[in-house]
Design a protein around this motif. Structure first.
Motif, PDB file in Angstrom:
ATOM      1  N   PRO A 150       7.146 -11.340   8.154  1.00  0.00           N
ATOM      2  CA  PRO A 150       6.666 -10.199   8.934  1.00  0.00           C
ATOM      3  C   PRO A 150       6.860 -10.360  10.443  1.00  0.00           C
ATOM      4  N   VAL A 165       1.243 -14.898   4.977  1.00  0.00           N
ATOM      5  CA  VAL A 165       2.322 -14.125   4.379  1.00  0.00           C
ATOM      6  C   VAL A 165       1.894 -13.851   2.945  1.00  0.00           C
ATOM      7  N   GLU A 185       3.962  -8.614  -1.610  1.00  0.00           N
ATOM      8  CA  GLU A 185       3.669  -7.187  -1.734  1.00  0.00           C
ATOM      9  C   GLU A 185       3.786  -6.717  -3.182  1.00  0.00           C
TER      10      GLU A 185
END
Length: 77
Positions: free
Chosen positions: A7, A48, A51
């Motif tokens: 990210p 992290v 998803e």
């Protein structure tokens, strides 16, 4: 196959500290929202998270690798 991307830029760590086991090892199953590592930026650590879920994680980035934003950290099957 899905990928977990960094990210933000920084240093990737697979565990919370050197004496701790990695959050996930190659071959582990992963659920959506699981922490798979940390990115350190200027002495600040950011989790992290996956998803999506997967049955097999394979890390592309090694522990303590410098990483750029958007670079792949791991593949998920």
């Amino acid at each position: 196959m899905a990928q977990i991307l960094s990210p933000l830029p920084g240093t990737f760590y697979r565990s919370a500290s050197p004496d701790q086991p990695p959050y996930k090892a190659d071959g582990d199953a992963v659920s959506a929202g699981d922490v798979v590592g940390l990115i350190e930026v200027m002495k600040s650590f950011h989790e992290v998270r996956a998803e999506t879920a997967g049955t097999n994680i394979r890390f592309i980035a090694d522990n303590e690798d410098p990483i750029m934003a958007g670079a792949p950290i791991a593949d998920l099957d």
